[in-house]
Design an enzyme around this catalytic site. Structure first.
Site, mmCIF file in Angstrom:
data_model
loop_
_atom_site.group_PDB
_atom_site.id
_atom_site.type_symbol
_atom_site.label_atom_id
_atom_site.label_comp_id
_atom_site.label_asym_id
_atom_site.label_seq_id
_atom_site.Cartn_x
_atom_site.Cartn_y
_atom_site.Cartn_z
ATOM 1 N N LYS A 1 -17.080 -0.137 -0.733
ATOM 2 C CA LYS A 1 -15.882 -0.826 -0.239
ATOM 3 C C LYS A 1 -16.332 -1.860 0.775
ATOM 4 O O LYS A 1 -17.365 -1.699 1.422
ATOM 5 C CB LYS A 1 -14.939 0.174 0.431
ATOM 6 C CG LYS A 1 -13.508 -0.317 0.540
ATOM 7 C CD LYS A 1 -12.704 -0.038 -0.711
ATOM 8 C CE LYS A 1 -11.364 -0.725 -0.659
ATOM 9 N NZ LYS A 1 -10.527 -0.368 -1.804
ATOM 10 N N ASP B 1 -8.330 -5.815 -2.977
ATOM 11 C CA ASP B 1 -7.614 -4.733 -2.290
ATOM 12 C C ASP B 1 -6.571 -5.449 -1.419
ATOM 13 O O ASP B 1 -6.211 -6.603 -1.729
ATOM 14 C CB ASP B 1 -8.592 -3.878 -1.454
ATOM 15 C CG ASP B 1 -7.956 -2.597 -0.906
ATOM 16 O OD1 ASP B 1 -7.764 -1.644 -1.671
ATOM 17 O OD2 ASP B 1 -7.618 -2.553 0.293
HETATM 18 P P1 NDP Z 1 -1.525 -6.218 -1.266
HETATM 19 O O1 NDP Z 1 -2.184 -6.952 -0.174
HETATM 20 O O2 NDP Z 1 -1.232 -6.906 -2.534
HETATM 21 O O3 NDP Z 1 -0.144 -5.591 -0.732
HETATM 22 C C1 NDP Z 1 -0.119 -4.723 0.357
HETATM 23 C C2 NDP Z 1 1.330 -4.385 0.678
HETATM 24 O O4 NDP Z 1 1.347 -3.346 1.654
HETATM 25 C C3 NDP Z 1 2.092 -5.561 1.277
HETATM 26 O O5 NDP Z 1 3.447 -5.453 0.964
HETATM 27 C C4 NDP Z 1 1.848 -5.349 2.785
HETATM 28 O O6 NDP Z 1 2.846 -5.930 3.613
HETATM 29 C C5 NDP Z 1 1.921 -3.835 2.874
HETATM 30 N N1 NDP Z 1 1.113 -3.397 4.022
HETATM 31 C C6 NDP Z 1 -0.201 -3.654 4.242
HETATM 32 N N2 NDP Z 1 -0.592 -3.119 5.403
HETATM 33 C C7 NDP Z 1 0.492 -2.513 5.912
HETATM 34 C C8 NDP Z 1 0.731 -1.770 7.093
HETATM 35 N N3 NDP Z 1 -0.257 -1.548 7.985
HETATM 36 N N4 NDP Z 1 1.982 -1.264 7.283
HETATM 37 C C9 NDP Z 1 2.980 -1.482 6.399
HETATM 38 N N5 NDP Z 1 2.808 -2.183 5.254
HETATM 39 C C10 NDP Z 1 1.592 -2.684 5.025
HETATM 40 O O7 NDP Z 1 -2.437 -4.920 -1.508
HETATM 41 P P2 NDP Z 1 -2.469 -3.945 -2.775
HETATM 42 O O8 NDP Z 1 -1.119 -3.816 -3.373
HETATM 43 O O9 NDP Z 1 -3.608 -4.354 -3.612
HETATM 44 O O10 NDP Z 1 -2.890 -2.559 -2.081
HETATM 45 C C11 NDP Z 1 -1.936 -1.608 -1.625
HETATM 46 C C12 NDP Z 1 -2.593 -0.252 -1.488
HETATM 47 O O11 NDP Z 1 -3.119 0.154 -2.762
HETATM 48 C C13 NDP Z 1 -3.787 -0.172 -0.522
HETATM 49 O O12 NDP Z 1 -3.806 1.099 0.080
HETATM 50 C C14 NDP Z 1 -4.984 -0.321 -1.455
HETATM 51 O O13 NDP Z 1 -6.156 0.226 -0.896
HETATM 52 C C15 NDP Z 1 -4.489 0.484 -2.646
HETATM 53 N N6 NDP Z 1 -5.175 0.224 -3.895
HETATM 54 C C16 NDP Z 1 -5.201 -1.034 -4.432
HETATM 55 C C17 NDP Z 1 -5.844 -1.264 -5.635
HETATM 56 C C18 NDP Z 1 -5.793 -2.581 -6.324
HETATM 57 O O14 NDP Z 1 -6.221 -2.650 -7.477
HETATM 58 N N7 NDP Z 1 -5.269 -3.640 -5.706
HETATM 59 C C19 NDP Z 1 -6.590 -0.190 -6.308
HETATM 60 C C20 NDP Z 1 -6.425 1.116 -5.711
HETATM 61 C C21 NDP Z 1 -5.771 1.281 -4.526
HETATM 62 P P3 NDP Z 1 2.494 -7.277 4.422
HETATM 63 O O15 NDP Z 1 2.477 -8.361 3.402
HETATM 64 O O16 NDP Z 1 3.598 -7.404 5.420
HETATM 65 O O17 NDP Z 1 1.164 -7.043 5.071
#
Ligand code: NDP
Length: 445
Positions: A126, A166
């Site tokens: 990571k 991510d």
């Molecule tokens: P994105 O950046 O596309 O979206 C993240 C979302 O979560 C946004 O809506 C963001 O809001 C919100 N968010 C982020 N940080 C916080 C926080 N501290 N508190 C509240 N809301 C928060 O990321 P992904 O959708 O790719 O990832 C989401 C989750 O899924 C993570 O945990 C990631 O590790 C996991 N994941 C992702 C994979 C992938 O293929 N993308 C694979 C496996 C797991 P805002 O815009 O306001 O920050």
């Protein structure tokens, strides 16, 4: 050799001070596998536990870049190459101000077991940076990505370490980093996954984590003779994972009533339909706006600063970030009649919340199983790149479904308890065995 989980965890805590998320992730795995390794002491004699919690390598580097005003900015970049026993390091890059070594160690550690569960040959890694893409211009994001890759390119490669996206790293950032890698190394290889479709990307990769999470939820429900159809579903986040989880829920007949971002949540009691979802995708992926704008546009409720867990639902899919479901949220979800949780995010439920879910015996799919679809399709992207072919949408989607079924089967095989499947235990033991056996085979390295 350790006499108890506590004795082992005391050592982990003292060696990894100020890394609470990493300690939390290790505790969850060790709690699950402790009994199993006592019954299989060859893992203890080879001291696999001490070895598996130590990254093979962690690289920290300076990322200098200039903003649009010409001012020099400095961020910190990282790559944690955690475990390569079953394949090259594989795992995403996160760009978010909260990123630090402890968070990336937790994510890299989780990734080892997740990648093992996919059945594909991928080790765990990571990386990322404390850079915040929010509010930055296209030019600033590109400058940062190019500088970040200038250093990272020395450490990665198509058979060494293959990063993906991510939080804060989507198709745009992968594109900028891939361009810079190619320029520096003078080779066109599958060094990153999540690439654009016409330059080596795989169909279904953007959808894979969200779709896979919903397939896993459906698998858990099917095992109980139930399904997602007509269920009310709350989802947190509104990024990549949340968007495609919503799309698949709608397709399978579920009603998604919430999404969120770090500022607050929306509650749409009529459900988010396909048209509204496309509006959200444009808002988040192109206009880069806030979820509160949905409430204004569609005249629904916006809960400023709140997560969606107080909304009554049958199924909850946390798809935002770590520790976003605390013990009290878990109690409320259970009281409100929630029957299943599948984690799209990594470690979104804290230790107290997981205890409540397991105690109440509701269906609980931990992230390393439920969100493994993303890295699984990244693995399929690597295979297509290596063979220089492209599979169709249906081919990739069918392979994704098969992989999620397989992960579900492994969880039930190792997590079966009386009248109950403990998916946390099942995922951790099944993920551990394959990696630990490979480490044994390869000697003390
Ligand atoms: P994105 O950046 O596309 O979206 C993240 C979302 O979560 C946004 O809506 C963001 O809001 C919100 N968010 C982020 N940080 C916080 C926080 N501290 N508190 C509240 N809301 C928060 O990321 P992904 O959708 O790719 O990832 C989401 C989750 O899924 C993570 O945990 C990631 O590790 C996991 N994941 C992702 C994979 C992938 O293929 N993308 C694979 C496996 C797991 P805002 O815009 O306001 O920050």
């Amino acid at each position: 050799m350790y006499n108890s989980v506590n004795e082992f965890m005391e050592k982990v805590s003292s060696k990894n001070t100020a890394q609470p998320e990493f300690i939390q992730a290790v505790q969850e795995v060790v709690d699950s596998i402790w009994e199993y390794i006592q019954d299989n002491p060859h893992y203890l004699y080879a001291n696999i536990l001490d070895r598996i919690i130590e990254p093979e390598r962690a690289i920290i580097f300076r990322v200098p870049w200039r903003n649009d005003k010409g001012e020099v900015q400095i961020n910190r970049g990282y790559r944690v190459e955690f475990n390569s026993a079953i394949g090259p390091y594989k795992g995403g890059l996160r760009f978010h101000p909260s990123v630090n070594l402890g968070i990336l160690k937790f994510l890299g550690f989780e990734q080892i077991f997740k990648n093992s569960l996919t059945t594909l040959p991928m080790g765990g890694g990571k990386g990322g940076s404390d850079f915040d893409p929010k509010g930055k211009s296209e030019n600033e994001v590109m400058s940062f990505c190019q500088s970040f890759m200038t250093e990272l390119s020395r450490h990665i490669g198509a058979t060494t370490d293959i990063p993906a996206g991510d939080i804060g790293v989507g198709g745009r950032e992968i594109g900028f980093m891939f361009g810079q890698y190619k320029r520096i190394q003078n080779e066109f290889t599958g060094v990153l996954t999540g690439k654009g479709l016409n330059w080596g990307g795989s169909l279904i990769r953007p959808e894979a984590t969200g779709y896979g999470c919903v397939y896993f939820a459906e698998n858990m429900l099917n095992a109980k003779g139930d399904s997602l159809k007509n269920k009310t579903i709350t989802i947190s986040g509104s990024g990549n994972v949340a968007q495609f989880a919503t799309e698949k829920c709608i397709e399978l007949g579920g009603k998604v009533v919430s999404l969120s971002d770090s500022s607050g949540s929306i509650y749409d009691k009529n459900g988010i339909n396909t048209e509204k979802l496309h509006w959200i995708m444009d808002l988040k992926n192109n206009r880069r706006g806030r979820i509160s704008e949905y409430a204004e546009k569609f005249d629904t409720i916006y809960k400023n600063g709140e997560r969606p867990w107080s909304i009554k639902c049958d199924i909850a899919l946390p798809c935002a970030t770590q520790n976003e479901i605390e013990e009290n949220d878990a109690k409320i979800l259970i009281q409100n009649g929630c029957i299943a949780i599948a984690e799209g995010a990594n470690m979104p439920s804290n230790t107290g919340a997981i205890e409540k879910f397991i105690e109440s015996k509701i269906l609980f799919g931990p992230g390393k199983a439920a969100n493994a679809g993303g890295v699984a399709v990244s693995g399929l992207e690597m295979s297509q790149n290596a063979m220089r072919i492209n599979w169709s949408r249906d081919e990739v989607d069918n392979k994704l479904k098969e992989i999620m079924n397989n992960i579900h089967r492994q969880c039930t095989e190792y997590g079966n308890e009386e009248n109950f499947t403990n998916y946390v235990k099942g995922a951790n033991i099944a993920g551990f065995i394959k990696v630990a056996d490979a480490m044994l085979d390869q000697g003390v390295v």
